[in-house]
Scaffold this active site. Structure first.
Site, short mmCIF file in Angstrom:
data_model
loop_
_atom_site.label_atom_id
_atom_site.label_comp_id
_atom_site.label_asym_id
_atom_site.label_seq_id
_atom_site.Cartn_x
_atom_site.Cartn_y
_atom_site.Cartn_z
N CYS A 68 23.44 -0.16 -49.92
CA CYS A 68 23.31 -1.35 -50.76
C CYS A 68 24.22 -1.20 -51.97
CB CYS A 68 21.86 -1.54 -51.19
SG CYS A 68 21.34 -0.40 -52.49
N CYS A 78 28.28 -3.77 -58.56
CA CYS A 78 27.23 -3.76 -59.59
C CYS A 78 27.74 -4.35 -60.90
CB CYS A 78 26.77 -2.33 -59.87
SG CYS A 78 25.82 -1.63 -58.52
N GLY A 184 6.70 -5.50 -56.77
CA GLY A 184 7.70 -6.30 -57.49
C GLY A 184 9.14 -5.88 -57.25
N ALA A 185 9.37 -4.89 -56.38
CA ALA A 185 10.76 -4.43 -56.19
C ALA A 185 11.53 -5.38 -55.28
CB ALA A 185 10.77 -3.02 -55.60
N HIS A 191 15.16 3.12 -58.01
CA HIS A 191 15.67 2.71 -59.32
C HIS A 191 14.50 2.42 -60.25
CE1 HIS A 191 14.51 -1.08 -57.50
NE2 HIS A 191 14.46 -1.59 -58.72
N PHE A 332 -11.08 -13.86 -61.54
CA PHE A 332 -11.96 -13.19 -62.49
C PHE A 332 -11.14 -12.48 -63.58
CE2 PHE A 332 -14.24 -9.40 -63.95
CZ PHE A 332 -15.33 -10.02 -64.53
N GLU A 333 -10.12 -11.74 -63.13
CA GLU A 333 -9.28 -11.01 -64.09
C GLU A 333 -8.51 -11.98 -64.98
OE1 GLU A 333 -9.45 -10.37 -60.86
OE2 GLU A 333 -10.47 -8.44 -60.94
P1 AMP Z 1 13.53 -4.72 -58.78
O1 AMP Z 1 13.53 -6.21 -58.65
O2 AMP Z 1 12.38 -4.15 -59.48
O3 AMP Z 1 13.80 -4.07 -57.44
O4 AMP Z 1 14.76 -4.32 -59.71
C1 AMP Z 1 16.08 -4.41 -59.26
C2 AMP Z 1 16.87 -5.07 -60.35
O5 AMP Z 1 18.24 -4.89 -60.03
C3 AMP Z 1 16.63 -6.56 -60.45
O6 AMP Z 1 16.20 -6.85 -61.77
C4 AMP Z 1 18.00 -7.19 -60.14
O7 AMP Z 1 18.28 -8.26 -61.00
C5 AMP Z 1 18.96 -6.06 -60.37
N1 AMP Z 1 20.14 -6.09 -59.50
C6 AMP Z 1 20.23 -6.51 -58.22
N2 AMP Z 1 21.47 -6.34 -57.75
C7 AMP Z 1 22.20 -5.79 -58.76
C8 AMP Z 1 23.55 -5.36 -58.90
N3 AMP Z 1 24.40 -5.48 -57.89
N4 AMP Z 1 23.96 -4.85 -60.09
C9 AMP Z 1 23.08 -4.73 -61.13
N5 AMP Z 1 21.79 -5.12 -61.04
C10 AMP Z 1 21.34 -5.63 -59.89
ZN ZN Z 2 21.44 1.81 -51.68
#
Ligand code: AMP
Ligand code: ZN
Ligand code: ZN
Length: 358
Positions: A68, A78, A184-185, A191, A332-333
């Site tokens: 990726c 990136c 939430g990823a 990362h 509830f929360e």
């Molecule tokens: P998450 O959503 O917690 O997996 O965090 C991943 C973060 O990486 C998100 O906030 C995205 O906006 C950011 N992101 C996705 N692709 C890139 C990229 N190519 N370069 C920099 N940030 C990125």
């Molecule tokens: Zn990767």
């Protein structure tokens, strides 16, 4: 004697039929003195603590994807880099801290603009939103790293916070990690993220106020207290840190890692403590993953405000909160701000203490 009955899961609405011991513990309401909230412990609404397992979503496993934008060799896909470890490395970097391609806040806005027209308060969306790429290799997750490599990730957080705290306009830095889609990823490559905020977020202000009240009432820091005389809540100890399940854990198998010596800012961590914490964080996440079938999880670092008044230091104490995502929050929360936790933390601590890793 066990008694068979149907049980509607308290948060997910999921219906399970099972054997529940008639003699299970009564519900109990505990006060979380750190966050100033009430938690209802209601074991009758749950499976046995040892039955808690995540329904792992294999599509979110980083081991299933090949590469990726966060992988080594894809740096040009990136947003700009802020720094890397080792600093002089080229293709052999270990950790990169980069700008977020889709930042929630913009570093290019004027931090001072504020509008209070008609009682509606707006400040500019100034702030920082960075990504910490924890490994150059796609299939590697945080627990695959060595303790020294996890320490490197912690020192990358520290270095970035040290840069952000030079700015008067940044009031609070939130470090957080989302692991797995339901935590939430959006990226499966290992990362975490760092946000520099121009406002004090409500979780931080409520925590600081609650810790202050506790200190005024008892003369004690609530987190120093939590690391002492609570053997039934202790999971593990390293040279400088304790991993515990908090007395009023809001979530099943919630874990806190706390420095035993009173300390208010995470970014004051030195190399020695970072390497000690790297080992304990790795161990704790590995135990949680083994016990709960590799659940999605979040961890967050709770620290003091960047520009802290010295009068506030006796009751500010930083810690890491780790929350495996096993349940869904409901009305509830939302309505009460109280949580229902079906697992008593002392039972979760015992299970985690006893996990034997391969
Ligand atoms: P998450 O959503 O917690 O997996 O965090 C991943 C973060 O990486 C998100 O906030 C995205 O906006 C950011 N992101 C996705 N692709 C890139 C990229 N190519 N370069 C920099 N940030 C990125
Ligand atoms: Zn990767
Ligand atoms: Zn303390």
């Amino acid at each position: 004697m066990g008694q068979a009955h149907m049980c509607i899961s308290f948060l997910t609405g999921e219906v399970t039929v099972g054997l529940h011991m008639a003699a299970s513990r009564s519900p109990e309401i505990r006060k979380d003195a750190v966050h100033n909230r009430w938690v209802i412990f209601s074991p009758a609404r749950a499976r046995r603590p040892s039955d808690f397992k995540s329904k792992n979503d294999p599509s979110q496993n980083s081991r299933n994807q090949v590469e990726c934008a966060f992988c080594a060799g894809h740096e040009n896909e990136c947003a700009p880099e802020i720094f890397r470890f080792p600093p002089e490395s080229t293709s052999d970097w270990q950790i990169r801290v980069i700008q977020n391609l889709y930042p929630a806040l913009s570093r290019d806005l004027d931090p001072s603009s504020e509008d209070c027209a008609g009682g509606l308060v707006t400040v500019s969306g100034f702030g920082f939103h960075d990504v910490v790429i924890e490994s150059p290799s796609h299939p590697i997750v945080l627990t695959d790293l060595s303790p020294a490599q996890v320490a490197g990730v912690l020192l990358a957080y520290k270095k970035r916070i040290d840069q952000l705290r030079l700015l008067d306009s940044i009031k609070y830095v939130q470090v957080f990690k989302n692991h797995g889609a339901s935590a939430g990823a959006s990226m499966s490559h290992s990362h975490s993220q760092i946000m520099g905020l121009p406002v004090v977020p409500p979780t931080a202000s409520a925590r600081i106020q609650s810790m202050k009240e506790h200190y005024n009432e008892t003369g004690e820091c609530a987190l120093c207290e939590a690391t002492r005389n609570n053997n039934h809540l202790l999971i593990d100890e390293s040279g400088h840190f304790s991993s515990i399940t908090p007395f009023a854990a809001a979530f099943p198998f919630e874990i806190w890692i706390i420095p035993r010596k009173h300390s208010w800012h995470f970014h004051d961590i030195d190399n020695d403590k970072a390497s000690d914490l790297g080992g304990l964080l790795k161990l704790t996440l590995a135990k949680m993953s083994a016990q709960l079938n590799n659940p999605p999880y979040n961890f967050v670092i709770h620290s003091a405000l960047l520009h802290i008044d010295p009068s506030q230091t006796p009751f500010n104490h930083w810690f890491i909160q780790i929350v495996p995502q096993l349940t869904v929050l409901g009305g509830f929360e939302l309505g009460t701000g109280c949580y229902i936790n079906p697992v008593f933390p002392e039972e979760a601590a015992k299970l985690l203490r006893e996990v034997k890793l391969p």
